[in-house]
Each structure stands twice: as C-alpha cells, then as structure tokens.
Design an enzyme around this catalytic site. Sequence first.
Site, PDB file in Angstrom:
ATOM      1  CG  MET A   1       8.221  -7.529   5.982  1.00  0.00           C
ATOM      2  SD  MET A   1       8.374  -5.964   6.890  1.00  0.00           S
ATOM      3  CE  MET A   1       7.726  -6.444   8.471  1.00  0.00           C
TER       4      MET A   1
ATOM      5  CG  ASP B   1      22.805  -0.584  14.593  1.00  0.00           C
ATOM      6  OD1 ASP B   1      23.404  -1.635  14.268  1.00  0.00           O
ATOM      7  OD2 ASP B   1      23.255   0.220  15.421  1.00  0.00           O
ATOM      8  CB  VAL B   2      16.980  -3.400  12.671  1.00  0.00           C
ATOM      9  CG1 VAL B   2      15.489  -3.427  12.359  1.00  0.00           C
ATOM     10  CG2 VAL B   2      17.676  -4.584  12.022  1.00  0.00           C
ATOM     11  CG  ASP B   3      13.091  -0.623  12.279  1.00  0.00           C
ATOM     12  OD1 ASP B   3      12.950  -0.539  11.052  1.00  0.00           O
ATOM     13  OD2 ASP B   3      12.551  -1.518  12.955  1.00  0.00           O
TER      14      ASP B   3
ATOM     15  CB  ALA C   1       0.123   8.932   9.294  1.00  0.00           C
TER      16      ALA C   1
ATOM     17  CG  HIS D   1       9.531   1.339  11.971  1.00  0.00           C
ATOM     18  ND1 HIS D   1       9.628  -0.030  11.845  1.00  0.00           N
ATOM     19  CD2 HIS D   1       9.225   1.585  13.268  1.00  0.00           C
ATOM     20  CE1 HIS D   1       9.390  -0.589  13.031  1.00  0.00           C
ATOM     21  NE2 HIS D   1       9.151   0.366  13.906  1.00  0.00           N
TER      22      HIS D   1
ATOM     23  CB  ILE E   1      17.542  -7.695   8.585  1.00  0.00           C
ATOM     24  CG1 ILE E   1      16.342  -7.532   9.529  1.00  0.00           C
ATOM     25  CG2 ILE E   1      18.742  -6.892   9.084  1.00  0.00           C
ATOM     26  CD1 ILE E   1      16.567  -8.083  10.918  1.00  0.00           C
TER      27      ILE E   1
ATOM     28  CB  SER F   1      -0.978   0.013   1.184  1.00  0.00           C
ATOM     29  OG  SER F   1      -0.300   0.189   2.397  1.00  0.00           O
ATOM     30  CG  ASN F   2       3.636   2.712   2.930  1.00  0.00           C
ATOM     31  OD1 ASN F   2       3.403   3.903   3.144  1.00  0.00           O
ATOM     32  ND2 ASN F   2       3.493   1.771   3.868  1.00  0.00           N
TER      33      ASN F   2
HETATM   34  C1  GAR Z   1       3.809  -0.669   6.735  1.00  0.00           C
HETATM   35  O1  GAR Z   1       3.029  -0.380   7.871  1.00  0.00           O
HETATM   36  C2  GAR Z   1       5.261  -0.376   7.016  1.00  0.00           C
HETATM   37  O2  GAR Z   1       5.461   0.751   7.826  1.00  0.00           O
HETATM   38  C3  GAR Z   1       5.687  -1.633   7.721  1.00  0.00           C
HETATM   39  O3  GAR Z   1       5.064  -2.667   7.024  1.00  0.00           O
HETATM   40  C4  GAR Z   1       3.847  -2.170   6.468  1.00  0.00           C
HETATM   41  C5  GAR Z   1       3.864  -2.458   4.991  1.00  0.00           C
HETATM   42  O4  GAR Z   1       2.613  -2.188   4.433  1.00  0.00           O
HETATM   43  N1  GAR Z   1       7.109  -1.777   7.742  1.00  0.00           N
HETATM   44  C6  GAR Z   1       7.773  -2.292   8.757  1.00  0.00           C
HETATM   45  O5  GAR Z   1       7.259  -2.709   9.772  1.00  0.00           O
HETATM   46  C7  GAR Z   1       9.289  -2.330   8.556  1.00  0.00           C
HETATM   47  N2  GAR Z   1       9.949  -2.419   9.813  1.00  0.00           N
HETATM   48  P1  GAR Z   1       2.445  -2.051   2.870  1.00  0.00           P
HETATM   49  O6  GAR Z   1       3.051  -3.308   2.250  1.00  0.00           O
HETATM   50  O7  GAR Z   1       0.971  -1.976   2.646  1.00  0.00           O
HETATM   51  O8  GAR Z   1       3.168  -0.805   2.439  1.00  0.00           O
END
Ligand code: GAR
Length: 217
Positions: free
Chosen positions: A92, A145-147, A175, A111, A94, A15-16
């Site tokens: 997803m 480092d992650v995030d 958001a 994130h 690393i 969706s992003n």
């Molecule tokens: C989103 O909420 C993004 O922030 C999160 O995964 C979702 C992906 O949604 N990312 C993480 O948690 C990375 N650490 P999407 O596939 O619909 O964009």
Amino acid sequence: MARLRVGVLISGRGSNLQALIEAAADPDFPAEIVLVVANQGDAGGLAHAKASGIRTETINHRAFNAKQGFEASIDATLRGARIDLVCLAGFMRILSSWFVERWRDRLINIHPSLLPAFKGLDTHERVLASGTRFSGCTVHFVRPDVDDGPTIVQAVVPVMPGDSQETLAARVLAAEHRCYPLAVRLIAEGRVQIRDERVDIVGAMPPAEVMMFNPVG
Ligand code: GAR
C-alpha cells in the site's frame, strides 16, 4: 530449468502472497518465492512466509526521511536476492517512477477491480455505489501512474443484490487468488509479451485457464 525468482512486497494480511506460496509449492510451478518484503513489521503476511521457510525483510518506510531512501533499500534487497520478478500483493505504498522504471516489465501488481475502472482505494465501496453489475480483479505490469499498466490476467465476478463491501471483497479475493498464480506462471513460462503496452499471451490456452479469465461462479 531454473525457476523464476520472485520477490513479493506486502503491507498487510498477505492472502495473495499465500496463494503464490501455495502455487509455488508444486515443484512443477515454474517460479519460486524467494523473498518477502513488508513495509511494516506487523504485516500478517510475514507469518505465511516464515511458516514456509521463505526469507522475510521488513523495510519500514517510516524509518526513512524520503521515499528515495526507502525505495533504494527495497531495490538493493531485491537485487541482492537476485530477484527476477517483483509482485506487489497488497503493498500500500505508491512507488516512484524511479523504482517503477528500474523494474520495468519485471514488476506486477494485483488490484481488486476490472482496470482501468475503479483505480485507487475504497474500490468495493465505489463499485457498489456505482451500481455496476460486475467487478473483478486485474493483474498488470506496473507503470508510474497508479493502477496503470498492461493487463496480464483478469477475472470477472458478479455484483450480487444485497452485497456489502465485505461480501463483494471476499468474492473478488477468491478470484485474485486464482489470477495471481496464473499471471506469475504465464510470465515464468515466457508466454507474456508486451507489445505497444498491451499483453499478448503466447500459446494456446487450456480451457481451465480460459475459465480463470472469465469465471462463471
Ligand atoms: C487485495 O484485495 C489486493 O487486490 C488489494 O489489497 C488486498 C490485499 O489483500 N490491493 C490493492 O488495493 C492495491 N491497489 P492480501 O494482503 O490478503 O493479499
């Protein structure tokens, strides 16, 4: 002026990615999505890219014995497409410091929390368990480092009484869909500078952008 060439890495729903595709559909948007790479063939987001005529590649991490081969394949694909900026959008896996350093300051992530709080997985569950009143999302440059890494754009959303993980996630996601295109636009406009691992945004911000940094609803 040439538009910034963006590659998007996804693992799932996308969706992003779709929010970035929609923003870039405006010819005045200073970036274009030229490539989408998924690490699994069933990533729903691949359909969004195909529907918009964007090139897609699936590079399955399971096809490689070691992370290095997987990442080298992604790296070669991005370079072959002359990508300027890589956006992780629900990717997803690393990434190793080798990959992260190769794309240093040209690799960004979104994130679903107000970093540096609530790094890692199960974000909304941990936010709800903590009792904090606000959550949000962060677009940041990626570091090994992650995030971790300099924040470009953040938005705050309230945690409401009675929220479930799903209702909070949906509020944060709305958001996210505003923040990611904004971050890409600011970078493409050359307005994002990293100094001492902090981001400065060059130029005055119109009110609409300020709202996105701290939305009220
Ligand atoms: C989103 O909420 C993004 O922030 C999160 O995964 C979702 C992906 O949604 N990312 C993480 O948690 C990375 N650490 P999407 O596939 O619909 O964009």
